[in-house]
Design an enzyme around this catalytic site. Sequence first.
Site, PDB file in Angstrom:
ATOM      1  N   GLN A   1      26.322  22.108   2.520  1.00 14.26           N
ATOM      2  CA  GLN A   1      26.489  23.466   2.805  1.00 14.26           C
ATOM      3  C   GLN A   1      25.932  24.021   1.436  1.00 14.26           C
ATOM      4  O   GLN A   1      25.772  23.539   0.251  1.00 14.26           O
ATOM      5  CB  GLN A   1      28.165  24.012   2.598  1.00 14.26           C
ATOM      6  N   LYS A   2      25.352  25.419   1.702  1.00 15.35           N
ATOM      7  CA  LYS A   2      24.396  25.889   0.786  1.00 15.35           C
ATOM      8  C   LYS A   2      25.043  26.022  -0.609  1.00 15.35           C
ATOM      9  O   LYS A   2      24.370  25.750  -1.583  1.00 15.35           O
ATOM     10  CB  LYS A   2      24.239  27.564   1.307  1.00 15.35           C
TER      11      LYS A   2
END
Length: 181
Positions: free
Chosen positions: A68-69
Amino acid sequence: MLSILRKARLRDKELRVLMLGLDNAGKTTVVKQIMNEDVHDVSPTLGFIIKTIEFSGYKLNIWDVGGQKTLRSYWRNYFEKTDCLIWVVDATDRFRLDDCAEELHGLLQEERLLGASLLVFANKSEVVGAMGVEEIRTGLRLDQIKTHKWTIMRCSAMTGLNLKEGLTWVVEDAKERLFLF
Ligand SMILES: Nc1nc2c(ncn2[C@@H]2O[C@H](COP(=O)(O)OP(=O)(O)O)[C@@H](O)[C@H]2O)c(=O)[nH]1
Ligand SMILES: [Mg+2]
């Protein structure tokens, strides 16, 4: 440069493999399939998981890190001593291929990853309409990569297609390096 320590680990037939890619690419499923675990029971990875498998006489320590970012800035903590980076791409996600290219090229700038080889897995390739190896190779600008030895293979974490072939490449690459130094 290979450090003395890394060389020693190669002689001990122990490799550190880092599994990275955008979230939802299938990294955890790839690891599960390799471990013969249930691939239908996968939830998003928070933090990281290390799995060790014996393959072709080598001990592979596979690091599965959340994609995830918000987690990407932590990736660099895992770079040290990586022998091989497996970059998992969701071959059905044309929409994020540019994002994927940016992340990959950014990653390859990292000094601490300079000694690592790169295996790109075009995952989910059993899905009808998934991008082929050529489209991903172009989209990710793989031919521009001169700093790392790389290859790309289509695979499927669901069916197990080419996962063993990928690990074989990782091990063969390590053997070659052992001869070189
Ligand atoms: N059709 C298909 N789906 C896959 C494959 N690999 C993973 N998936 C699915 O993609 C989603 C994300 O997988 P996951 O392993 O959690 O991705 P990660 O975020 O990269 O660890 C899950 O719903 C998986 O079931 C594959 O080879 N084929
Ligand atoms: Mg995961």
